[in-house]
Structures are given as C-alpha cells and as structure tokens.
Write an enzyme that holds these catalytic residues in place. Sequence first.
Site, PDB file in Angstrom:
ATOM      1  N   PRO A   2      -3.808   7.733  17.207  1.00  0.00           N
ATOM      2  CA  PRO A   2      -4.287   8.780  16.281  1.00  0.00           C
ATOM      3  C   PRO A   2      -5.420   8.239  15.411  1.00  0.00           C
ATOM      4  O   PRO A   2      -5.335   7.129  14.903  1.00  0.00           O
ATOM      5  CB  PRO A   2      -3.056   9.098  15.425  1.00  0.00           C
ATOM      6  N   GLU A   3      -6.477   9.014  15.290  1.00  0.00           N
ATOM      7  CA  GLU A   3      -7.606   8.628  14.448  1.00  0.00           C
ATOM      8  C   GLU A   3      -7.635   9.530  13.217  1.00  0.00           C
ATOM      9  O   GLU A   3      -6.725  10.317  13.000  1.00  0.00           O
ATOM     10  CB  GLU A   3      -8.907   8.742  15.248  1.00  0.00           C
TER      11      GLU A   3
END
Length: 282
Positions: A2-3
């Site tokens: 996840p960014e």
Amino acid sequence: MPELPEVETVARGLDKHVAGDTIESVWLGSKPEPLRSPASEIARVLEHSRIVHVRRVGKHIVFDLESDGRHAKTGSPDRAQWVVHLGMTGQLLIASPEMETAKHTHAVLKLASGRELRFIDPRRFGRLAVVRIASDGGSGFAAPGDEPLEAEIDQFIGLFRHRKTPIKSALLNQKLLSGVGNIYADEALFRAKVRPRRRASSLTHAELQKLHAGLLAVLRQAIKAGGSSINDYVDAEGRAGFFQLKHKVYGREGKPCFICKTPIQRVIIAGRSSHYCPHCQK
Ligand SMILES: [Zn+2]
C-alpha cells in the site's frame, strides 16, 4: 505494498467509523514480527483509550488517543498514539464480533460500540507501535520526509535538484518524500515525460515542475478512486480500490502506450521494477 493513496483511504475510512469510539480491550497474537513496541506496552496504552482521530502520516496510519488518566499538573488527558504500518499485505478492518477471525490476524481491538478493529497481515511486514506523548506537548510520530500532498513547488524542486541518483530512486527515497512508492513514482514520471533512470540533477526546472504537478495529480486521483488494489489491498470496510484500472504505465509492460502506442518497457532500477514509455518519456 500500500502506498500513500491506499493508506490515506484506509485512514479516512477508519476516521469516519471509529473516531470517538473507545478501545475496551486488546488481544495480540503470538507472532513477534508485527510488534514494534512490547505487547504489554501496546495493550497498556490502547486499553481504555478514546480514539480522537485517525490520519495518515507518510505511509503510516496514526490513531491519536486520549485517556482519562489525567496528568496531575495540567489536568489534561493522557495522550498517546497507535502507529500502524501496513507493510506488504497488512489490513486494518472494522468487523463485528460474530465475523470469523481470519487467518493471520495479529491484533483485535474490542471497541465500546461493540465492533472490533482487526489487524490482519499474512506476510507480516506490517508493524504496530505505540507512542506516548509527553504531558508538556510534543507532536508524536513524524514521518522522515516531506509530505507529498503539502510540499510546495520550491520545496519539491529543492529535494531533487542536486541528487545524483536516478529520479525514480529519489522519488522512492522516504527521507525526501514520505509515502511515494513504486506505482505512483512510475505514473508521475510518465505524466512528466521523464524516464525513470534519468539522474535527478539532470531534470530541468520545467521537468521538475511537471513532475510535481504529475505526482499531485496522480495521488489525488488515486485517493479519489480509493487507491490501487494490488496484493489484497482493501480499505477499512474491506472494499477494493479502483485506481489500478487507470494506471498508464505501472504493470503494463509490453502493452501499447495510451498516447503513442509504443510498447511500455520495464527496467529494474535499484532493485525495483520501473515502467515507462520509451517514446513519450525522455
Ligand atoms: Zn508513449
């Protein structure tokens, strides 16, 4: 992994649903990797704390907590933070108690509202920690780099202007900008028409301006779409994001560029895949 947009989506969802709720009890699993603070310390800080606010700091989710163990001098509530990093496959899900506990659940927080907050992470790169905030103030957890959505253009240019590393590596350097990862670095470079392997210091002022604008645009669009669902990513309510459908280069190796039809290429830079159009990007 996840960014920024995915973490932002999870944090917003949690804030909407659990802010104001109180943590009644905490169960922690036996696997040591996810625990950055001792289990007893995590439990002590979280139990009986009220969740004031949930927000994203870099790629971390920060729960601002208050408890009634009032400080003798100031009379103000004790403040602390629960800091969660989702790692590769971590999920923070709001669940009802009758929902079956998923495999790889490492933490369950029972809330006063009757719901549960569960941390699930099959690959165990996620991290849980608590931070106590001194009664004389202190801002608590801070990310190492600048916040991409808030960096002004001059600040942004100043971060990269003298870097000798490839611009792609500099974008991924969390000490410069916090939260930009592989997907959004590739997408921003495509929008700026800059190849990922270019030395950061070789970018012109105009290219850095385009990169700044491109990064902001791609991050904001991705937040709007609920993030990119790759590797099991879901938000706090278990919903997938949809920005992966809008990727222009990331994960599109060999497919035609949306602008010029040239096949998108993939190269490895600093151990990470980078995707770009050899015609559009210089
Ligand atoms: Zn192209």
